[in-house]
Design an enzyme around this catalytic site. Structure first.
Site, PDB file in Angstrom:
ATOM      1  CD  GLN A 165      -7.150  -5.085   4.274  1.00 47.95           C
ATOM      2  OE1 GLN A 165      -8.133  -5.746   4.610  1.00 47.95           O
ATOM      3  NE2 GLN A 165      -7.250  -3.832   3.868  1.00 47.95           N
ATOM      4  CG  HIS A 201      -1.953   0.981   1.316  1.00 51.39           C
ATOM      5  ND1 HIS A 201      -1.718   2.300   1.644  1.00 51.39           N
ATOM      6  CD2 HIS A 201      -3.300   0.887   1.102  1.00 51.39           C
ATOM      7  CE1 HIS A 201      -2.868   2.958   1.645  1.00 51.39           C
ATOM      8  NE2 HIS A 201      -3.845   2.131   1.307  1.00 51.39           N
ATOM      9  CG  ASP A 234       0.343  -2.411   6.339  1.00 50.88           C
ATOM     10  OD1 ASP A 234      -0.525  -2.441   7.231  1.00 50.88           O
ATOM     11  OD2 ASP A 234       0.191  -1.779   5.274  1.00 50.88           O
ATOM     12  CB  CYS A 290      -3.565   3.250  -1.711  1.00 48.99           C
ATOM     13  SG  CYS A 290      -4.675   4.635  -1.429  1.00 48.99           S
ATOM     14  CE  LYS A 343      -7.351  -0.583   5.938  1.00 45.62           C
ATOM     15  NZ  LYS A 343      -8.177  -0.012   4.874  1.00 45.62           N
TER      16      LYS A 343
END
Length: 412
Positions: free
Chosen positions: A209, A129, A206, A370, A232
């Site tokens: 998700q 991202h 990261d 992104c 999220k």
């Protein structure tokens, strides 16, 4: 069933009833919300937790001596403890509260970046991202470091042989997404960490998700840094966290100055607060962080594996339906995937498809997500992305597929 025993048998109808927005109609059709990778909807428990702070116990946190300040501080720091437990951290002090994953990555890029020298190397992947690209580009520009790129295979998996080949004594940091927001690919974090640590490099994952779609234990993963975002994870926007292993927070310099992050301030110098407050300048998003704690309480009610299996069944159903359509190119077909389906359709622009799907009440995301380097890797400028959450149903998948067929017939 106690509060400490996660629910394995998911009652999706009951879960849906906890989300007020899912009762909406769009263009006269029941809302089918499949834009969860961008941001998830909020259960009543989170909405009420935020409202309750403002109704009954709002005050600025820390240092206050009155009742409201003490109540707000206890709830705010309680949320930090919930985040630490949710991620499997050893101590709450390893959690820095941020405005989201983007701010958390920028924090590490600025602070860790000050330890880099000219010629040092930062390794990223093509599936990142933008929020895990630009901060490292800026850090490299400041110190003369070099950004190197790990390629992605045709199925949307990380090329681990290439990753190993990128490693050297010059490698100082590997920053890679744990689960891709476009491909859904769940990367092998343990393998990444092992490769990096064998070469003396630190690892940032990261987890924007992965924290939503799979069990995460940062201690077992062995990463140096892990970031995630609250919106999220069924929590409020403007919230998130950075986990830092070991003594990283003690070793790194602060990245923003102001109130809260100091111990003492003099005209010619200042000293810093203990971690994690050293990295939390200014008044935080108090009610929203407490709301994030409520979101983690809510998510933790359910068995994570049961949720994964439910979401995977939805993904498989949607993937089969989309793959059967002529002229469709699936983007990301890795075996280990989260509940994210991206595709491009020959002769139909992603934006047009998304707008037509909205006419049937179906909300999906269209664009480059992104992740422009990844789009170029697969030879497209945009994709349609349908992403699934705990409250989605197989009936909704079928509505999506039928709407997509109709949209395709209008455009091709």
């Amino acid at each position: 069933m106690t509060a400490h025993t996660p629910i394995k048998a998911l009652d999706i109808a009951a879960i849906r009833s906890e989300f007020p927005i899912l009762k909406r109609e769009i263009n006269g059709k029941p809302l089918v919300y499949l834009d969860n990778a961008a941001s998830a909807q909020k259960p009543e428990a989170v909405i009420e937790a935020v409202a309750d702070v403002y109704r009954h116990s709002y005050a600025n946190v820390h240092r206050g001596l009155h009742t409201l300040a003490n109540e707000a501080t206890e709830a705010f720091e309680g949320a930090r403890g919930k985040i630490a437990a949710f991620l499997g951290a050893d101590r709450a002090e390893q959690i820095v509260l941020t405005r989201g994953a983007t701010e958390a990555i920028n924090l590490v890029a600025y602070a860790f970046g000050q330890t880099l020298s000219e010629g040092d190397e930062i390794v990223l992947s093509q599936m990142e991202h933008h929020s895990n690209i630009i901060p490292w580009q800026l850090a490299a520009e400041r110190c003369g470091a070099v950004v190197k790129w790990c390629p992605v295979t045709e199925t949307g998996e990380l090329d681990y042989d290439a990753l190993a080949g990128l490693m050297s004594a010059k490698t100082k940091l590997v920053a890679i997404v744990h689960m891709s927001n476009v491909l859904g690919t769940a990367n092998n974090a343990e393998r990444i960490v092992q490769l990096a640590h064998d070469n003396g490099a630190a690892v940032l994952l990261d987890g924007s998700q992965s924290a939503v779609h799979m069990p995460v234990n940062v201690t077992e993963l062995g990463c140096d840094f892990f970031v995630f975002t609250g919106h999220k994870l069924y929590g409020p926007s403007g919230t998130g966290a950075l986990y830092a292993a070991g003594d990283w927070l003690d070793r790194l310099p602060p990245w923003q100055g102001g109130g809260e992050m100091i111990a003492d301030v003099y005209e010619d110098r200042s000293t810093w607060a203990d971690v994690p407050h050293k990295f939390e300048a200014g008044t935080p998003a108090i009610a929203d962080v407490i709301g994030l704690g409520a979101a983690i309480d809510w998510v933790s009610r359910f068995d994570r594996i049961a949720v994964m299996e439910h979401e995977r069944a939805l993904l498989d159903r949607a993937t089969r339906g989309v793959a059967d359509m002529d002229g469709v190119k699936l983007i990301g077909t890795a075996q280990d995937k989260g509940a994210i389906l991206s595709f491009a359709m020959e002769g139909a622009h992603a934006h047009d498809l998304a707008q037509l799907l909205d006419k049937y009440g179906v909300a999906v995301r269209a664009g480059h997500h992104c992740a422009q380097p990844l789009m170029r890797r697969f030879g497209v400028d945009s994709t349609v992305r349908a992403s699934f959450a705990i409250y989605n149903t197989s009936d909704e998948v079928d509505v999506f597929l039928e709407a997509l067929k109709k949209a395709k017939s209008f455009l091709i």
